[in-house]
Design an enzyme around this catalytic site. Structure first.
Site, PDB file in Angstrom:
ATOM      1  N   ARG A  46       0.901  -1.223   0.238  1.00 52.76           N
ATOM      2  CA  ARG A  46       0.612  -0.517   0.074  1.00 52.76           C
ATOM      3  C   ARG A  46       1.059   1.202   0.505  1.00 52.76           C
ATOM      4  O   ARG A  46       0.480   2.236  -0.287  1.00 52.76           O
ATOM      5  CB  ARG A  46      -1.244   0.358   1.141  1.00 52.76           C
ATOM      6  CG  ARG A  46      -1.551   1.165   1.448  1.00 52.76           C
ATOM      7  CD  ARG A  46      -2.765   1.656   1.645  1.00 52.76           C
ATOM      8  NE  ARG A  46      -2.497  -0.009   3.051  1.00 52.76           N
ATOM      9  CZ  ARG A  46      -2.340   0.568   4.401  1.00 52.76           C
ATOM     10  NH1 ARG A  46      -1.370   1.782   4.593  1.00 52.76           N
ATOM     11  NH2 ARG A  46      -2.222  -0.589   5.577  1.00 52.76           N
ATOM     12  N   TYR A  98     -17.406  17.185 -15.316  1.00 57.64           N
ATOM     13  CA  TYR A  98     -17.705  15.463 -14.849  1.00 57.64           C
ATOM     14  C   TYR A  98     -18.552  15.020 -14.033  1.00 57.64           C
ATOM     15  O   TYR A  98     -18.260  15.530 -13.228  1.00 57.64           O
ATOM     16  CB  TYR A  98     -16.383  14.506 -15.019  1.00 57.64           C
ATOM     17  CG  TYR A  98     -16.288  13.294 -14.337  1.00 57.64           C
ATOM     18  CD1 TYR A  98     -17.117  13.001 -16.000  1.00 57.64           C
ATOM     19  CD2 TYR A  98     -16.490  12.454 -13.749  1.00 57.64           C
ATOM     20  CE1 TYR A  98     -17.137  11.434 -15.818  1.00 57.64           C
ATOM     21  CE2 TYR A  98     -16.474  10.961 -13.757  1.00 57.64           C
ATOM     22  CZ  TYR A  98     -16.827  10.825 -15.042  1.00 57.64           C
ATOM     23  OH  TYR A  98     -16.615   8.834 -15.030  1.00 57.64           O
ATOM     24  N   ASP A 170      -8.405  19.154 -14.387  1.00 56.48           N
ATOM     25  CA  ASP A 170      -8.870  17.721 -14.463  1.00 56.48           C
ATOM     26  C   ASP A 170      -8.187  18.153 -16.060  1.00 56.48           C
ATOM     27  O   ASP A 170      -8.899  18.425 -16.533  1.00 56.48           O
ATOM     28  CB  ASP A 170      -9.926  17.618 -13.746  1.00 56.48           C
ATOM     29  CG  ASP A 170     -10.531  16.192 -14.572  1.00 56.48           C
ATOM     30  OD1 ASP A 170      -9.401  15.606 -16.163  1.00 56.48           O
ATOM     31  OD2 ASP A 170     -11.581  15.925 -14.507  1.00 56.48           O
ATOM     32  N   LYS A 195      -8.372   6.997 -19.157  1.00 48.33           N
ATOM     33  CA  LYS A 195      -8.712   7.317 -20.396  1.00 48.33           C
ATOM     34  C   LYS A 195      -7.200   7.246 -21.446  1.00 48.33           C
ATOM     35  O   LYS A 195      -7.395   6.222 -21.446  1.00 48.33           O
ATOM     36  CB  LYS A 195      -9.661   8.426 -20.472  1.00 48.33           C
ATOM     37  CG  LYS A 195     -10.681   8.784 -19.420  1.00 48.33           C
ATOM     38  CD  LYS A 195     -11.873   7.888 -19.709  1.00 48.33           C
ATOM     39  CE  LYS A 195     -13.164   8.045 -18.234  1.00 48.33           C
ATOM     40  NZ  LYS A 195     -13.018   9.137 -17.875  1.00 48.33           N
TER      41      LYS A 195
END
Ligand SMILES: *Cc1c(COP(=O)(O)O)cnc(C)c1O
Length: 379
Positions: A46, A98, A170, A195
Site C-alpha cells: 500500500r 464530469y 483535471d 481514458k
C-alpha cells in the site's frame, strides 16, 4: 528531453534485478527484511510497490512535475485532493464538469462541511468574484465534458496565486500531449488514467502530479493513509499505455478534426462542438494553451429530437455505443439518456446538454471508415 521521448523514457530505467526493460509486475504485498526495518525501500505494497513507483515516475515526467501518485480510479485521485481540506473550507469549481466529480463534491464532501461554488469559467476572471478568506481550492476541467468548453488555465493560476489558493486541473481530456497545466501555473494535475493515458479501455485508474515537495508529502500521506491505490498489474498496463500516448494522440487529433469538419457540412447537423473551429468561443485560448484540439467532438442534430438521436447512436457500427472515452476505438454516447440522465432536463439544457446532443470519442481507426459510419447513421 522532448515530450515524445519522455513518454517512453521519462523517469524510467531498466529493472535493477535482471535488467528487464519493462518493470516486472511485482505482484507482492510484502518484502523480506534482514532485520526489523532493514529493507530495500519497500516494506508493504500500500505504501510502495516497484511497478506502481515506475508508473508514478513516468506520470511526473510527462506532466513536467516532480511527484506522481497513482490511485484506483480518477475519482479516488480527486477524493485525495479534497482530503487536503477541512470543514469550513470553500472550493470554486467550474459549473460544467464530469458528473462523477460533481457527485463526489456535492454528495460526499458537502456533508463534511466543505462549500462548493459552481461557476461559469469561460471568462476566467469570474472566478475572482467567488474568492473569500475560506477559499482553499480552485477546480478547473478543460476541455469540459461534454460541451468542450475551454478555460484559461494561466488566468485561473494568476487568480489562485494572488489569493494563495491551490489550483487543480483535471487534465483527462487534453492529456499532457496537448497541454501541461503545471507549466501554466497549476499546483495539482489530476487524471482519469482510465481514458487516454491507459488508452485501451482495459483499466480503471487515477493519477495526480505536483511539483511542490510539501504538497507531495501531504498527498503521499493521504494516498497511504486512505489507501486508494492501484494494483501492480494495472500500473504495468498504464505505463505501457503511456509509451504510445504521443502517437495515439496525434491520430486522435487528426481524426477528431476530420470528423468535426465532416459533421459541420452535414445538412442534418445543427451544431458541432470542437475547440479547433475558429467560431468556438474560446478558440484563441485553446490555440494558446493546447498543442492541438483533441479527439472529443460533440454535435446536435436539426429538430433536436430525442428519439432520432437514440436511433442515430443505435445505427452506428464502427463507433460503439458506450460510456467512457480515450481508447483506441471510437465510442459514441448520448448524454441526455446516459451520463447526464440523472440531471433534470431543465438544468442540463442550461449547459447545452439538449436531447439531440451526441458525444464522440474519436478513436484511431481509418478516418474514412469513421466518416462512412456517421454518414450511414445520419442518412
Ligand atoms: C472519467 C473521468 C473522471 C473519473 O475518472 P474514473 O477513472 O472513472 O474514476 C474524472 N474526470 C473526467 C474528465 C473523466 O472523464
Amino acid at each position: 528531453m522532448k515530450f515524445n521521448t519522455k513518454t517512453i523514457h521519462g523517469g524510467q530505467k531498466p529493472d535493477p534485478a535482471y535488467g528487464a526493460v519493462m518493470p516486472p509486475i511485482y505482484q507482492t504485498t510484502t518484502y523480506a527484511q534482514s532485520t526489523p526495518g532493514g529493507h530495500k525501500g519497500y516494506a508493504y505494497s500500500r505504501s510502495h510497490n516497484p511497478t506502481r513507483n515506475a508508473l508514478e515516475n513516468a506520470l511526473a515526467s510527462i506532466e513536467n512535475g516532480n511527484f506522481g501518485f497513482a490511485f484506483g480510479s480518477g475519482l479516488a485521485a480527486i477524493d485525495a485532493i479534497l482530503k487536503l481540506l477541512k470543514p469550513g473550507d470553500e472550493v470554486i469549481s467550474t459549473n460544467d464538469l464530469y458528473g462523477g466529480t460533481y457527485r463526489l463534491f456535492t454528495q460526499i464532501f458537502e456533508d463534511f462541511g466543505i462549500t462548493f461554488h459552481f461557476v461559469g469559467m469561460k471568462n476566467a476572471s469570474n472566478i475572482e468574484n467567488y474568492v473569500n478568506a475560506n477559499t482553499k481550492l480552485i477546480w478547473v476541467e478543460t476541455p469540459t465534458n461534454p460541451m468542450l468548453n475551454i478555460i484559461d488555465i494561466k488566468a485561473a493560476a494568476n487568480i489562485a496565486k494572488k489569493h494563495g489558493v491551490l489550483l487543480a486541473v483535471d487534465n483527462t481530456f487534453a492529456t499532457p500531449y496537448l497541454q501541461q497545466p503545471l507549466d501554466l501555473g497549476a499546483d495539482i494535475i489530476m487524471h482519469s488514467a482510465t481514458k487516454y493515458l491507459g488508452g485501451h479501455s482495459d483499466v480503471v485508474m487515477g493519477a495526480l502530479v505536483v511539483k511542490d515537495k510539501d504538497l507531495a508529502n501531504k498527498l503521499y500521506f493521504i494516498q497511504n493513509a486512505s489507501g486508494a491505490i492501484c494494483g501492480p498489474q494495472d500500473s504495468f498496463l498504464v505505463l505501457r499505455g503511456i509509451k504510445t500516448l504521443h502517437v495515439r494522440m496525434q491520430r486522435h487529433c487528426e481524426n477528431g478534426k476530420a470528423i468535426a469538419t465532416y459533421l459541420a457540412t452535414h445538412p442534418k447537423v445543427e451544431k458541432v462542438y470542437w475547440p479547433g473551429f475558429k467560431e468556438h468561443p474560446n478558440h484563441a485560448i485553446a490555440k494558446a494553451q493546447m498543442r492541438d484540439f483533441g479527439g472529443m467532438v460533440s454535435f446536435t442534430t436539426k429538430g433536436n429530437n430525442y428519439a432520432e438521436a437514440i436511433q442515430l447512436v443505435e445505427k452506428l457500427k464502427v463507433f460503439t455505443l458506450a460510456e467512457s472515452l480515450g481508447g483506441v476505438e471510437s465510442l459514441a454516447g448520448h448524454p441526455a439518456s446516459m451520463t447526464h440522465a440523472s440531471i433534470p432536463k431543465e438544468d442540463r439544457e442550461k449547459t447545452g446538454v439538449v436531447d439531440s446532443l451526441i458525444r464522440l470519442s474519436v478513436g484511431i481507426e481509418d478516418e474514412t471508415d469513421l466518416i462512412a459510419d456517421l454518414q450511414q447513421a445520419l442518412g
